[in-house]
Design a protein around this motif. Structure first.
Motif, PDB file in Angstrom:
ATOM      1  N   ALA A   1      13.747  -3.735  15.378  1.00  0.00           N
ATOM      2  CA  ALA A   1      13.952  -3.914  16.812  1.00  0.00           C
ATOM      3  C   ALA A   1      14.355  -2.634  17.533  1.00  0.00           C
ATOM      4  O   ALA A   1      14.076  -2.467  18.716  1.00  0.00           O
ATOM      5  N   GLY A   2      15.009  -1.716  16.842  1.00  0.00           N
ATOM      6  CA  GLY A   2      15.499  -0.503  17.504  1.00  0.00           C
ATOM      7  C   GLY A   2      14.545   0.665  17.471  1.00  0.00           C
ATOM      8  O   GLY A   2      14.763   1.655  18.162  1.00  0.00           O
ATOM      9  N   GLY A   3      13.490   0.600  16.693  1.00  0.00           N
ATOM     10  CA  GLY A   3      12.558   1.713  16.605  1.00  0.00           C
ATOM     11  C   GLY A   3      11.992   1.847  15.213  1.00  0.00           C
ATOM     12  O   GLY A   3      11.984   0.883  14.423  1.00  0.00           O
ATOM     13  N   SER A   4      11.506   3.045  14.891  1.00  0.00           N
ATOM     14  CA  SER A   4      10.890   3.306  13.592  1.00  0.00           C
ATOM     15  C   SER A   4      11.415   4.611  13.027  1.00  0.00           C
ATOM     16  O   SER A   4      11.764   5.527  13.780  1.00  0.00           O
ATOM     17  N   VAL A   5      11.453   4.696  11.698  1.00  0.00           N
ATOM     18  CA  VAL A   5      11.789   5.940  11.018  1.00  0.00           C
ATOM     19  C   VAL A   5      10.837   6.093   9.841  1.00  0.00           C
ATOM     20  O   VAL A   5      10.202   5.128   9.406  1.00  0.00           O
ATOM     21  N   GLU A   6      10.724   7.315   9.352  1.00  0.00           N
ATOM     22  CA  GLU A   6       9.920   7.570   8.167  1.00  0.00           C
ATOM     23  C   GLU A   6      10.805   8.066   7.040  1.00  0.00           C
ATOM     24  O   GLU A   6      11.723   8.857   7.269  1.00  0.00           O
ATOM     25  N   ALA A   7      10.507   7.599   5.843  1.00  0.00           N
ATOM     26  CA  ALA A   7      11.248   8.039   4.662  1.00  0.00           C
ATOM     27  C   ALA A   7      10.310   8.043   3.468  1.00  0.00           C
ATOM     28  O   ALA A   7       9.325   7.299   3.419  1.00  0.00           O
ATOM     29  N   VAL A   8      10.644   8.867   2.484  1.00  0.00           N
ATOM     30  CA  VAL A   8       9.855   8.959   1.266  1.00  0.00           C
ATOM     31  C   VAL A   8      10.130   7.732   0.396  1.00  0.00           C
ATOM     32  O   VAL A   8      11.277   7.304   0.222  1.00  0.00           O
ATOM     33  N   VAL A   9       9.088   7.162  -0.160  1.00  0.00           N
ATOM     34  CA  VAL A   9       9.194   5.971  -0.999  1.00  0.00           C
ATOM     35  C   VAL A   9       9.688   6.347  -2.391  1.00  0.00           C
ATOM     36  O   VAL A   9       9.249   7.340  -2.991  1.00  0.00           O
ATOM     37  N   GLU A  10      10.623   5.552  -2.903  1.00  0.00           N
ATOM     38  CA  GLU A  10      11.086   5.659  -4.279  1.00  0.00           C
ATOM     39  C   GLU A  10      10.937   4.287  -4.925  1.00  0.00           C
ATOM     40  O   GLU A  10      11.714   3.373  -4.636  1.00  0.00           O
ATOM     41  N   CYS A  11       9.936   4.133  -5.748  1.00  0.00           N
ATOM     42  CA  CYS A  11       9.749   2.852  -6.434  1.00  0.00           C
ATOM     43  C   CYS A  11      10.853   2.659  -7.464  1.00  0.00           C
ATOM     44  O   CYS A  11      11.152   3.566  -8.248  1.00  0.00           O
ATOM     45  N   SER A  12      11.470   1.483  -7.464  1.00  0.00           N
ATOM     46  CA  SER A  12      12.605   1.250  -8.349  1.00  0.00           C
ATOM     47  C   SER A  12      12.671  -0.212  -8.739  1.00  0.00           C
ATOM     48  O   SER A  12      12.641  -1.095  -7.863  1.00  0.00           O
TER      49      SER A  12
ATOM     50  N   GLY B   1       0.798  -1.218   0.000  1.00  0.00           N
ATOM     51  CA  GLY B   1       0.000   0.000   0.000  1.00  0.00           C
ATOM     52  C   GLY B   1       0.828   1.265   0.000  1.00  0.00           C
ATOM     53  O   GLY B   1       0.389   2.311   0.487  1.00  0.00           O
ATOM     54  N   LEU B   2       2.044   1.194  -0.561  1.00  0.00           N
ATOM     55  CA  LEU B   2       2.938   2.354  -0.600  1.00  0.00           C
ATOM     56  C   LEU B   2       2.796   3.073  -1.932  1.00  0.00           C
ATOM     57  O   LEU B   2       2.496   2.449  -2.960  1.00  0.00           O
ATOM     58  N   ALA B   3       3.062   4.374  -1.920  1.00  0.00           N
ATOM     59  CA  ALA B   3       2.970   5.173  -3.143  1.00  0.00           C
ATOM     60  C   ALA B   3       4.277   5.921  -3.353  1.00  0.00           C
ATOM     61  O   ALA B   3       4.860   6.464  -2.410  1.00  0.00           O
TER      62      ALA B   3
END
Length: 769
Positions: free
Chosen positions: A672-683, A660-662
């Protein structure tokens, strides 16, 4: 000061060590281009080298020391800064001894004269102090495998690129990284030349990198599956009677034992787990065995994984079993101009680890180092021997090590911290004293480390193109900074910094004159010291090393040999010829042979065998290289921003639809260490089930002074790790091939600001175990 359009300088920004011709105007670098007369790089330059002037002139670079007063860092002079070091460090040493101090060395140290010559002196001033370096976030598995195979962890053979006609690249992307543990200016050009002369380039990598796109064959492997793939290739060599050790055969031992280890890894058994069909595995082994001159080359994608040391070992084992170890066109051992001169072969002491163990988790030392992933727990875990002071030199472990959040909190609680760093970054912002080295143009350059890994023997040296104190800056040479830091650690803050070099020279020459195999055996060490040339202590030490080295003049014994004076007469360098066979002289193993089946390796193979039963259902994450970047170093250089140098989450288009990513929208990545957010680049360069996020980003913390990096800060991929995943033989953090969960931000709950880290999924991070 005027203008100088022909100043020569070796580029310090990656391992390619290209020669530059720079334009200097009023003490500033205004242009940089390749030096066509450089004996090694022949005019090649990459975007990093072309941006040398912007890096050198970065207005965010610190030019004066900082001392913390009232909780705030303020500028001061050098004497006050070192007085603060002597007082703060002295208090910690008085209360807890050297065992309460940690020294942290970052990757930039291998790119500087100071980083080569003074950390050993610093550690000698702090007996019992803990040492952490970037090696356990990078190449330590190769040191361990080389130590076990050859008896010397720094005896790392490199592919003889210019004479090979078959190259198997495993987990490396030299077209974008410019190469690593294999110093080769214009690595891409050398790969193209290999193919032009009819050679074959095969790349094993989960991603279709730019190196893979250049190859004759790209083999897509499951991240972390390299060891299984290579072991199955070894199995094939024995199974099909393809083992032929060639000229190195008499120097090899343990061949049959390797065959027995590989018996449990037929290609059909490993295919599902490593993602490579059995038929392809056998083809790879046959092609390697059939090639006239072949080499196997593995790098960070094969070392920062669960079986990093086994993979590094197998790279050399495959080369040896196909007759390509220590022969032209195969893997060969460079001979640097500052190495010890070759000696008669014979048994040596060998290599071992675990002489000490870390306080909290009991990690064994490797090359006198503890895992960087253990630093935070050594600071924040109460008890006797707790680390109370940290000295960092060119290091930013808050971004480069697992669980930077925990380390960030731990550093804030130290009794005392010193950072030798040109920037106020995510790590140095915690320091009580910051000691900035000069701009690169104001420092000399000699590649002590990378000449031991070069694909051609050569020697080059460049003096500063701008005097350290020109232009009103209060610069102090980095060599002097580290010498004074060592004197403070030794309780001698008022001793002159040149006394450090004098003492080192006296010790080295004292050993040389007592050595019957030395060219200066029996001579007067004081007279030899007086004969040294150079503008300062570091140059006198370089002169000594050159003259005692394998190409040296022996202090007059060989009038045509190397010395600093002769090197200065050749500003574009001196070519010392192609790599030459060095076995058995390079060996220091107890048997005097290449020990192909060390007991430590054999003991770890059952762990690899057990991995065959693992199920590959999770999405796994890998890093990636950028041509315009180098770890966390270069994000503050405007010329290197943009293009492909972006902190995006690369995802296969099919996976994006499945999760469900765009494209262009944020995703949350959790582990295990946590979460981060990043912009998706379809490749479509990504295989299904694998995502990629680059290393070295996350410039979001307050109190830093990196204005360009802060505009596009990215996220810290290493925050996904809690520090518990390590290669057990080397202590190297598993930074590639670990499981993650990926979901669109909307599905993950309330949105969080870019770069924010959520600890809701954190497991085991309180202990680091």
């Amino acid at each position: 000061m005027g203008e100088n359009t022909g100043a020569l300088r070796i580029c310090p920004l990656c391992e390619a060590t290209c020669g530059l011709r720079v334009t200097v105007e009023e003490g500033r670098i205004t242009a940089a281009r390749g030096d066509r007369d450089d004996v090694f790089s022949r005019g090649f330059i990459c975007p990093k080298g072309a941006s040398f002037g912007q890096l050198d002139g970065d207005p965010d670079r610190l030019t004066r020391p900082l001392v913390r007063s009232g909780g705030v860092l303020r500028e001061t002079d050098w004497d006050e800064a070192f007085a603060a070091v002597a007082t703060g460090l002295g208090a910690v040493l008085a209360g807890g001894g050297p065992e309460s101090v940690a020294v942290v060395l970052g990757n930039p140290n291998v790119h500087t004269v100071a980083g080569a010559l003074y950390p050993g002196v610093l550690m000698g001033s702090l007996p019992g102090a803990a040492l952490y370096t970037a090696s356990t976030l990078d190449q330590m598995p190769k040191h361990v495998s080389s130590g076990l195979l050859y008896g010397d962890p720094d005896a790392i053979p490199v592919p003889d690129l210019d004479r090979a006609d078959h190259l198997l690249v495993v987990g490396a992307n030299p077209v974008e990284s410019n190469g690593s543990l294999c110093t080769a200016p214009d690595f891409p050009g050398r790969l193209k030349a290999l193919r032009r002369r009819g050679g074959t380039l095969t790349v094993v990598d989960p991603r279709r990198t730019r190196t893979a796109a250049l190859a004759d064959r790209h083999v897509t492997v499951r991240p972390g599956g390299d060891a299984l793939l290579l072991m199955a290739m070894v199995h094939t060599l024995f199974d099909e009677d393809l083992v032929d050790t060639g000229p190195a055969g008499p120097s090899l031992s343990g061949i049959a034992e390797v065959g027995r280890l590989a018996a449990d890894f037929p290609p059909e058994a490993v295919a599902a787990r490593c993602g490579v069909p059995a038929a392809t595995v056998r083809e790879l082994a046959r092609e390697l065995a059939a090639a006239e001159r072949a080499a196997v080359y593995g790098r960070v994608g094969s070392t920062t994984v669960e079986f990093g040391t086994l993979t590094s070992w197998l790279v050399d084992v495959l080369t040896a079993l196909t007759g390509n170890l220590d022969r032209p066109g195969g893997l060969m051992f460079p001979l640097s101009a500052t190495e010890r001169a070759p000696r008669p072969s014979g048994p040596g002491r060998g290599f071992r680890t675990g002489r000490r163990r870390s306080r909290v988790s009991g990690h064994p030392e490797v090359k006198s180092e503890y895992p960087m992933a253990a630093l935070a727990e050594e600071i924040d875990t109460p008890g006797e021997g707790r680390t109370r002071a940290v000295l960092t030199v060119g290091a930013n472990p808050v971004l480069s090590a697992p669980d930077g959040d925990r380390l960030d909190r731990a550093l804030a609680g130290l009794d005392f911290m010193v950072s030798v760093d040109p920037y106020l970054n995510e790590t140095s912002r915690h320091a009580h004293v910051v000691l900035p080295p000069p701009r690169p143009s104001r420092s000399p350059h000699f590649d002590f480390a990378f000449n031991t890994l070069a694909v051609r023997n050569q020697v080059r040296y460049s003096r500063p193109v701008v005097e350290p104190r020109d232009g009103g800056e209060q610069s102090v040479p980095e060599t002097e900074i580290l010498a004074r830091l060592a004197l403070c650690a030794a309780g001698q803050p008022d001793a002159p910094p040149e006394s450090v070099d004098t003492a080192v020279i006296a010790r080295r020459l004292g050993r040389a004159v007592a050595d019957p195999l030395s060219p200066v055996h029996g001579r007067d060490p004081d007279a030899l010291a007086r004969a040294l040339t150079g503008a300062d202590g570091p140059e006198r030490r370089l002169d000594m090393m050159l003259r005692l080295g394998p190409y040296g003049d022996g202090f007059g014994a060989d009038p045509g040999g190397l010395s600093l004076e002769r090197l200065l007469d050749h500003p574009h360098g001196i070519d010392l010829g192609p790599l030459r066979p060095r076995l058995p002289g390079v060996l220091s193993t107890p048997s005097g042979t290449v020990e192909l089946c060390p007991s430590a390796i054999a003991a770890d193979v059952p762990r690899l065998r057990a991995s065959l039963a693992d199920r590959d259902e999770a999405v796994v994450l890998v890093g990636r290289r950028h041509l315009r970047s180098n770890n966390s170093w270069l994000h503050n250089v405007p010329a290197l921003r943009g293009g492909s140098n972006r902190c995006t989450l690369q995802v296969h288009p099919g996976d994006a639809a499945r999760y469900g990513l765009a494209d262009g929208e944020p995703a949350r990545i959790s582990s295990a260490g946590g979460s981060v957010e990043a912009v998706v680049e379809c490749s479509d360069t990504m295989p299904p089930g694998v995502v990629s996020l680059p290393h070295g980003w996350g410039h979001t913390r307050p109190g830093t002074r990196m204005s360009v990096a802060a505009v596009e800060p990215g996220v810290n991929v290493n925050q996904l790790l809690d520090g518990s995943l390590l290669d057990p033989l080397s202590g190297t953090a598993v930074l590639n091939g670990f499981p993650v969960r990926v979901e669109p931000v909307a599905a993950a709950g309330d949105p969080v600001p870019a770069g924010h880290v959520s600890h809701g999924t954190r497991q085991g991070a309180d202990t680091g175990n």
